[in-house]
Design an enzyme around this catalytic site. Sequence first.
Site, mmCIF file in Angstrom:
data_model
loop_
_atom_site.group_PDB
_atom_site.id
_atom_site.type_symbol
_atom_site.label_atom_id
_atom_site.label_comp_id
_atom_site.label_asym_id
_atom_site.label_seq_id
_atom_site.Cartn_x
_atom_site.Cartn_y
_atom_site.Cartn_z
ATOM 1 N N ASN A 29 -12.685 -28.984 -10.032
ATOM 2 C CA ASN A 29 -13.285 -28.204 -8.949
ATOM 3 C C ASN A 29 -13.676 -26.838 -9.526
ATOM 4 O O ASN A 29 -12.850 -26.219 -10.190
ATOM 5 C CB ASN A 29 -12.245 -28.017 -7.817
ATOM 6 C CG ASN A 29 -12.883 -27.555 -6.525
ATOM 7 O OD1 ASN A 29 -13.782 -26.709 -6.531
ATOM 8 N ND2 ASN A 29 -12.471 -28.145 -5.423
ATOM 9 N N ASP B 118 -20.806 -41.182 1.991
ATOM 10 C CA ASP B 118 -22.039 -41.636 1.325
ATOM 11 C C ASP B 118 -21.728 -42.884 0.493
ATOM 12 O O ASP B 118 -20.580 -43.303 0.398
ATOM 13 C CB ASP B 118 -22.630 -40.499 0.459
ATOM 14 C CG ASP B 118 -21.703 -40.052 -0.687
ATOM 15 O OD1 ASP B 118 -21.501 -38.831 -0.847
ATOM 16 O OD2 ASP B 118 -21.202 -40.935 -1.413
ATOM 17 N N GLY C 48 -13.542 -32.404 -6.431
ATOM 18 C CA GLY C 48 -14.491 -31.921 -5.428
ATOM 19 C C GLY C 48 -13.987 -31.979 -4.006
ATOM 20 O O GLY C 48 -14.744 -32.319 -3.093
ATOM 21 N N ASN D 10 -15.648 -39.214 1.215
ATOM 22 C CA ASN D 10 -17.090 -39.124 1.488
ATOM 23 C C ASN D 10 -17.577 -40.358 2.245
ATOM 24 O O ASN D 10 -17.011 -41.447 2.110
ATOM 25 C CB ASN D 10 -17.867 -38.966 0.171
ATOM 26 C CG ASN D 10 -17.451 -37.703 -0.581
ATOM 27 O OD1 ASN D 10 -16.905 -36.786 0.025
ATOM 28 N ND2 ASN D 10 -17.667 -37.678 -1.887
ATOM 29 N N HIS E 80 -12.709 -42.011 5.234
ATOM 30 C CA HIS E 80 -13.383 -41.448 6.419
ATOM 31 C C HIS E 80 -14.569 -42.287 6.858
ATOM 32 O O HIS E 80 -15.465 -41.795 7.522
ATOM 33 C CB HIS E 80 -13.811 -39.997 6.138
ATOM 34 C CG HIS E 80 -12.641 -39.070 6.011
ATOM 35 N ND1 HIS E 80 -12.726 -37.818 5.458
ATOM 36 C CD2 HIS E 80 -11.341 -39.242 6.355
ATOM 37 C CE1 HIS E 80 -11.524 -37.245 5.496
ATOM 38 N NE2 HIS E 80 -10.664 -38.095 6.022
ATOM 39 N N CYS F 154 -26.160 -52.211 21.001
ATOM 40 C CA CYS F 154 -25.501 -53.348 20.329
ATOM 41 C C CYS F 154 -26.209 -54.646 20.734
ATOM 42 O O CYS F 154 -26.441 -54.890 21.930
ATOM 43 C CB CYS F 154 -24.031 -53.377 20.765
ATOM 44 S SG CYS F 154 -23.159 -54.862 20.291
HETATM 45 N N1 APR Z 1 -18.154 -30.248 -8.484
HETATM 46 C C1 APR Z 1 -16.867 -30.326 -8.036
HETATM 47 N N2 APR Z 1 -16.428 -29.726 -6.899
HETATM 48 C C2 APR Z 1 -17.341 -29.021 -6.199
HETATM 49 C C3 APR Z 1 -18.698 -28.898 -6.598
HETATM 50 C C4 APR Z 1 -19.083 -29.548 -7.792
HETATM 51 N N3 APR Z 1 -20.342 -29.460 -8.246
HETATM 52 N N4 APR Z 1 -19.341 -28.116 -5.674
HETATM 53 C C5 APR Z 1 -18.423 -27.782 -4.734
HETATM 54 N N5 APR Z 1 -17.221 -28.310 -5.058
HETATM 55 C C6 APR Z 1 -15.950 -28.224 -4.338
HETATM 56 C C7 APR Z 1 -15.772 -26.962 -3.515
HETATM 57 O O1 APR Z 1 -15.222 -25.925 -4.307
HETATM 58 C C8 APR Z 1 -14.793 -27.429 -2.442
HETATM 59 O O2 APR Z 1 -13.455 -27.240 -2.869
HETATM 60 O O3 APR Z 1 -15.937 -29.268 -3.406
HETATM 61 C C9 APR Z 1 -15.057 -28.931 -2.344
HETATM 62 C C10 APR Z 1 -15.728 -29.341 -1.055
HETATM 63 O O4 APR Z 1 -14.803 -29.094 -0.015
HETATM 64 P P1 APR Z 1 -15.204 -29.498 1.485
HETATM 65 O O5 APR Z 1 -16.601 -29.042 1.762
HETATM 66 O O6 APR Z 1 -14.061 -29.048 2.348
HETATM 67 O O7 APR Z 1 -15.271 -31.089 1.450
HETATM 68 P P2 APR Z 1 -14.041 -32.102 1.499
HETATM 69 O O8 APR Z 1 -12.843 -31.569 0.816
HETATM 70 O O9 APR Z 1 -14.562 -33.415 1.044
HETATM 71 O O10 APR Z 1 -13.759 -32.171 3.090
HETATM 72 C C11 APR Z 1 -12.784 -33.128 3.501
HETATM 73 O O11 APR Z 1 -13.356 -32.606 5.791
HETATM 74 O O12 APR Z 1 -14.933 -32.173 7.410
HETATM 75 C C12 APR Z 1 -14.105 -33.156 6.891
HETATM 76 O O13 APR Z 1 -14.529 -35.454 7.011
HETATM 77 C C13 APR Z 1 -14.916 -34.301 6.345
HETATM 78 O O14 APR Z 1 -14.378 -35.727 4.464
HETATM 79 C C14 APR Z 1 -14.517 -34.378 4.871
HETATM 80 C C15 APR Z 1 -13.189 -33.654 4.842
#
Ligand code: APR
Length: 251
Positions: free
Chosen positions: A220, A104, A194, A102, A119, A154
């Site tokens: 998850n 954030d 997540g 993340n 990232h 910059c």
């Molecule tokens: N608690 C836990 N998991 C959750 C929740 C929750 N409340 N809500 C959603 N999820 C899960 C979803 O089921 C999904 O598997 O979080 C996951 C989010 O997946 P993505 O949206 O693909 O996010 P992420 O895995 O962080 O993506 C990885 O992809 O686009 C790039 O750079 C971006 O860092 C990001 C990377």
Amino acid sequence: MEHLREAAKLLAQAQRVAVFTGAGISAESGVPTFRDALTGLWERFDAQSLATPQAFHEDPDLVWGWYEWRRHRVGIARPNAGHDAVAAIETHAPHTTVITQNVDDLHERAGSAGTVHLHGSLFAPRCVVCEKPAALPEPTGEPDGGRRLPPPACVSCGGLVRPGVVWFGEALPEAALETACRAAAGCDVLLTIGTSGLVYPAAEIPRLAARSGAAVIQVNPRPTPLDRIAAVNLHGPAARSLPDLVAATWS
Ligand code: APR
């Protein structure tokens, strides 16, 4: 309940813990994930048109405006019980490394000061030309998700300032990746929380931990490709499953 007890037993016995998080841990703070239907960021914005060096080169105002909107969304969000539980794990298990995909700052705001950002971060803009860190501009009210905003210049060389995040096609920060791989290869337990586990090389981290003999615990609400390498799958939202896990492990 059985899965929770199993996960608590593994965590209680662990000397070295790695925590690997994705957008899902921030979902309950109101920060959209990338691939969840409806709320997923990419559903509403085309990744290739926003998160690549080419996109920034072609339309810096659109890309900068989108990231400023995301930074604004994070700024008005608060860490949730899932972030707090990760910080609690660090107090109970001193050899814990928190690794996040993340951009954030919710882990840091919950107390996980040394979080490893694979990232990058919305809070670390830098100059495209001289690469020097740049100051974050003062917020200009609530930018909407599609409004163009001109990136700042910059102060050192006048080049364009870009978001401090890793874009598709870019390498991950070497030091962060090295720290994350070392933690994954050396831990007894890795919590993957997540994340859809789809985006490499970050998605290699939980797999490296499993190959190195660690027990992987996944949090998850939905199944992911990581289900099959996890010793325990806690199918629930992070803001509930993680506090439950901390309570089951250490109280
Ligand atoms: N608690 C836990 N998991 C959750 C929740 C929750 N409340 N809500 C959603 N999820 C899960 C979803 O089921 C999904 O598997 O979080 C996951 C989010 O997946 P993505 O949206 O693909 O996010 P992420 O895995 O962080 O993506 C990885 O992809 O686009 C790039 O750079 C971006 O860092 C990001 C990377």
